[in-house]
Scaffold this motif. Structure first.
Motif, PDB file in Angstrom:
ATOM      1  N   LYS A 173      45.662  59.513   5.272  1.00 41.36           N
ATOM      2  CA  LYS A 173      45.203  60.243   4.095  1.00 41.36           C
ATOM      3  C   LYS A 173      43.689  60.467   4.098  1.00 41.36           C
ATOM      4  N   ASN A 174      42.972  59.578   4.737  1.00 42.67           N
ATOM      5  CA  ASN A 174      41.510  59.719   4.742  1.00 42.67           C
ATOM      6  C   ASN A 174      40.983  60.198   6.083  1.00 42.67           C
ATOM      7  N   GLY A 175      41.860  60.847   6.873  1.00 47.01           N
ATOM      8  CA  GLY A 175      41.422  61.369   8.165  1.00 47.01           C
ATOM      9  C   GLY A 175      40.788  62.734   8.028  1.00 47.01           C
ATOM     10  N   CYS A 176      40.203  63.217   9.116  1.00 48.10           N
ATOM     11  CA  CYS A 176      39.636  64.566   9.123  1.00 48.10           C
ATOM     12  C   CYS A 176      39.600  65.090  10.540  1.00 48.10           C
TER      13      CYS A 176
ATOM     14  N   ARG B 189      54.659  68.691  -5.043  1.00 45.16           N
ATOM     15  CA  ARG B 189      55.596  68.357  -6.124  1.00 45.16           C
ATOM     16  C   ARG B 189      55.461  69.307  -7.305  1.00 45.16           C
ATOM     17  N   ALA B 190      54.265  69.890  -7.466  1.00 43.71           N
ATOM     18  CA  ALA B 190      54.037  70.825  -8.563  1.00 43.71           C
ATOM     19  C   ALA B 190      54.504  72.236  -8.224  1.00 43.71           C
ATOM     20  N   GLY B 191      55.008  72.434  -7.003  1.00 45.54           N
ATOM     21  CA  GLY B 191      55.558  73.730  -6.647  1.00 45.54           C
ATOM     22  C   GLY B 191      54.593  74.707  -6.015  1.00 45.54           C
ATOM     23  N   PHE B 192      53.407  74.246  -5.648  1.00 47.47           N
ATOM     24  CA  PHE B 192      52.454  75.131  -4.981  1.00 47.47           C
ATOM     25  C   PHE B 192      52.908  75.401  -3.544  1.00 47.47           C
ATOM     26  N   PRO B 193      52.527  76.567  -2.993  1.00 45.94           N
ATOM     27  CA  PRO B 193      52.897  76.899  -1.612  1.00 45.94           C
ATOM     28  C   PRO B 193      52.051  76.129  -0.594  1.00 45.94           C
ATOM     29  N   VAL B 194      52.429  74.901  -0.347  1.00 43.97           N
ATOM     30  CA  VAL B 194      51.737  74.052   0.617  1.00 43.97           C
ATOM     31  C   VAL B 194      52.732  73.579   1.658  1.00 43.97           C
ATOM     32  N   ILE B 195      52.211  73.097   2.792  1.00 41.46           N
ATOM     33  CA  ILE B 195      53.098  72.475   3.763  1.00 41.46           C
ATOM     34  C   ILE B 195      53.739  71.263   3.100  1.00 41.46           C
ATOM     35  N   PRO B 196      55.071  71.176   3.097  1.00 36.67           N
ATOM     36  CA  PRO B 196      55.739  70.060   2.427  1.00 36.67           C
ATOM     37  C   PRO B 196      55.150  68.719   2.847  1.00 36.67           C
ATOM     38  N   CYS B 197      55.069  67.788   1.892  1.00 36.03           N
ATOM     39  CA  CYS B 197      54.280  66.580   2.144  1.00 36.03           C
ATOM     40  C   CYS B 197      54.788  65.416   1.306  1.00 36.03           C
ATOM     41  N   ILE B 198      54.944  64.235   1.939  1.00 32.92           N
ATOM     42  CA  ILE B 198      55.281  62.999   1.246  1.00 32.92           C
ATOM     43  C   ILE B 198      54.445  61.873   1.848  1.00 32.92           C
ATOM     44  N   ASP B 199      54.510  60.683   1.244  1.00 32.32           N
ATOM     45  CA  ASP B 199      53.795  59.538   1.818  1.00 32.32           C
ATOM     46  C   ASP B 199      54.677  58.302   1.911  1.00 32.32           C
ATOM     47  N   SER B 200      56.009  58.502   1.770  1.00 35.17           N
ATOM     48  CA  SER B 200      56.937  57.382   1.874  1.00 35.17           C
ATOM     49  C   SER B 200      58.225  57.848   2.531  1.00 35.17           C
ATOM     50  N   LEU B 201      58.750  57.041   3.456  1.00 34.26           N
ATOM     51  CA  LEU B 201      60.003  57.402   4.116  1.00 34.26           C
ATOM     52  C   LEU B 201      61.162  57.456   3.126  1.00 34.26           C
TER      53      LEU B 201
ATOM     54  N   LEU C 155      60.715  58.603  13.650  1.00 36.02           N
ATOM     55  CA  LEU C 155      60.063  58.489  12.344  1.00 36.02           C
ATOM     56  C   LEU C 155      60.690  57.375  11.511  1.00 36.02           C
ATOM     57  N   GLN C 156      62.000  57.206  11.645  1.00 41.41           N
ATOM     58  CA  GLN C 156      62.709  56.206  10.861  1.00 41.41           C
ATOM     59  C   GLN C 156      62.238  54.787  11.167  1.00 41.41           C
ATOM     60  N   HIS C 157      61.644  54.587  12.343  1.00 40.05           N
ATOM     61  CA  HIS C 157      61.235  53.241  12.765  1.00 40.05           C
ATOM     62  C   HIS C 157      59.747  52.982  12.537  1.00 40.05           C
ATOM     63  N   LYS C 158      59.050  53.956  11.920  1.00 41.73           N
ATOM     64  CA  LYS C 158      57.617  53.815  11.694  1.00 41.73           C
ATOM     65  C   LYS C 158      57.345  52.991  10.420  1.00 41.73           C
ATOM     66  N   THR C 159      56.313  52.168  10.510  1.00 37.84           N
ATOM     67  CA  THR C 159      55.808  51.475   9.331  1.00 37.84           C
ATOM     68  C   THR C 159      54.520  52.170   8.922  1.00 37.84           C
ATOM     69  N   LEU C 160      54.548  52.830   7.762  1.00 39.52           N
ATOM     70  CA  LEU C 160      53.434  53.688   7.371  1.00 39.52           C
ATOM     71  C   LEU C 160      52.694  53.114   6.175  1.00 39.52           C
ATOM     72  N   HIS C 161      51.387  53.078   6.286  1.00 43.78           N
ATOM     73  CA  HIS C 161      50.532  52.662   5.182  1.00 43.78           C
ATOM     74  C   HIS C 161      49.427  53.697   5.013  1.00 43.78           C
TER      75      HIS C 161
END
Length: 469
Positions: free
Chosen positions: A329-332, A300-312, A345-351
């Motif tokens: 978010k806490n995976g590795c 969101r700040a405009g850095f060159p990162v892979i685009p990323c969101i956490d809400s559909l 993706l539209q049918h996923k429930t994400l937390h």
């Protein structure tokens, strides 16, 4: 009367305490032995003059307050240091306050209790320890106990100093030398004093790692290599919290999969902060050790990162793609990552998950920095062989790209890895900032690079822990 008596107090610990006015200065006496006055001011002023200028004194532990005459002297010498004072006689504490022994700018706290018992409860270290324990003219006999001396050893910072007022109990020097290094002794009229420091050049280090992770060899090698410089104790995250209070330093290495130790990391963070333990790397971010919410902030700040969101609901903020990555978010280490189509993706429930478009790239590149300085880089052979890594020499443009995220992260010190993917046009996007426990991949490095990496890491740890090489 030559020395007019100001007042006297009856103490359960010291008996009768008399306070005189001696040529304008107060003098505190117990059983004919001076506990505060011009003579002891001179003794402690001379004592702290023996401390080398190279020693940084920010925290001081005083065992024994007496009438408090040494406090202004110490405060004048080390005006920014915090004093922790242990005194068993509440009457002495009251007298010291009544005689205005504590300058207004002095940072201090007083622990009312038996120093030989209270020292056991302290789980932090001090740059300077001053031991002045007497009942009248009798030196505290428990100072000769191995347990007491060991407690003092654990409470002294790695480069710290301990000054002991022996008076005439010269046998204490030999008792302390069993666990400390004797720097010097000196006589000051009626009193003999001694200065000590740590005797063991290999200071204790708690090495936290998961020995059951998928690649434990690296940490076994690193722990063995560090044994030449520290007294290393290896422990897994499940048992680290109970061990931490007994160590001035800890090194957190390949303690992954970290999502299996979320509660343990929270507990470790609390102990490290509460007990003032130096950790490497430091607990830097406010959230959980592997929380990747920062990737959304960077996007969101405009850095060159892979685009990323956490809400559909924010899906329109991503470039349109046929497939998307969903990862916790806490995976590795790519654990529990799913690839789904836009339709599914539209049918996923994400937390507590991240959503990213699947990006077409040629390979992955990782840049390693220590204390903000570039050290080495690794690259995968291609996008389908991400663990087939090799050393490579990046361009100045590559390093500058990675360095912007080092600057953003503002880690006070330590080891960081910037993981990127290189696009077909040669540009890069950030995949992750790994600043908690990045794997070094030492086995992939040339002998020359490996030696350089290890030496750089060691020097960084020594600076962070304030330990002399």
């Amino acid at each position: 009367m030559l020395f007019p008596k100001l007042f006297k107090r009856s103490s359960k610990k010291n008996g009768i305490i008399s306070v005189f006015r001696f040529f304008g200065s107060p003098k505190v006496v117990v059983n004919s032995f001076e506990q505060a006055g011009d003579y002891l001011i001179h003794v402690w002023k001379n004592a702290i003059s023996h401390i080398p200028k190279s020693n940084t004194i920010e925290s001081i532990l005083m065992l024994g307050l007496g009438g408090g005459c040494s406090v202004p002297v110490i405060h004048k010498k080390f005006p920014h240091a915090h004093l922790t004072i242990i005194e068993w006689d509440e009457e002495m504490i009251a007298i010291a306050k009544e005689l205005n022994a504590f300058p207004k700018t002095c940072l201090y706290n007083i622990i009312h209790g038996d120093a030989c018992e209270e020292i056991q409860k302290i789980h932090r270290t001090f740059d300077l320890i001053l031991v002045d324990l007497f009942t009248g003219g009798a030196t505290e006999p428990r100072l000769a106990d191995e347990e007491m001396i060991h407690s003092l050893l654990k409470t002294l910072a790695p480069n710290g100093l301990l000054i002991l007022n022996l008076f005439k109990t010269f046998s204490l020097v030999a008792a302390f030398q069993k666990q400390f290094h004797l720097c010097k002794t000196w006589r000051d009229k009626h009193n003999t004093l001694a200065m000590f420091q740590h005797d063991n050049p290999r200071l204790p280090l708690l090495f936290i790692t998961n020995p059951k992770n998928s690649d434990p060899k690296e940490d076994r090698f690193l722990a063995q290599w560090l044994q030449s410089f520290f007294d290393v104790t290896v422990v897994d995250p499940k048992k680290a919290t109970e061990q931490l209070p007994f160590f001035p330093f800890c090194l957190i290495r390949n303690a992954w999969p970290s999502d299996l130790f979320e509660q343990e990391f929270k507990q470790m963070r609390k102990v490290v902060i509460d007990k003032n333990i130096k950790s490497y790397n430091p607990f830097h971010r406010a959230g959980f050790v592997e929380d990747k919410t920062y990737l959304i902030d960077l996007y969101r700040a405009g850095f060159p990162v892979i685009p990323c969101i956490d809400s559909l609901a924010d899906l329109d903020q991503l470039p349109v793609a046929n497939t998307y990555l969903i990862k916790p978010k806490n995976g590795c280490s790519s654990r529990v990552i799913k690839i789904v189509s836009r339709k599914n993706l539209q049918h996923k429930t994400l937390h507590h998950h991240l959503i990213q478009p699947v990006v077409s790239f040629t390979n992955e590149c990782s840049f390693y920095f220590v204390d903000g300085n570039f050290v080495y880089a690794l690259a995968s052979a291609n996008r389908h062989a991400r663990w087939n890594l090799h050393e490579f020499i990046p361009t100045k443009t590559d390093i500058a790209f990675a360095k912007q995220f080092i600057d953003w992260n503002a880690l006070p010190y330590g080891l960081e890895r910037i993981d990127t993917c290189r696009l077909s046009n040669g540009s890069m996007l950030l995949m992750e900032v790994e600043s908690e426990m990045p794997m070094l991949c030492l086995h992939l490095l040339s002998d020359k690079t490996r030696k350089h990496v290890l030496q750089t890491l060691l020097e960084s740890m020594q600076r962070a822990f304030n330990v002399s090489p």
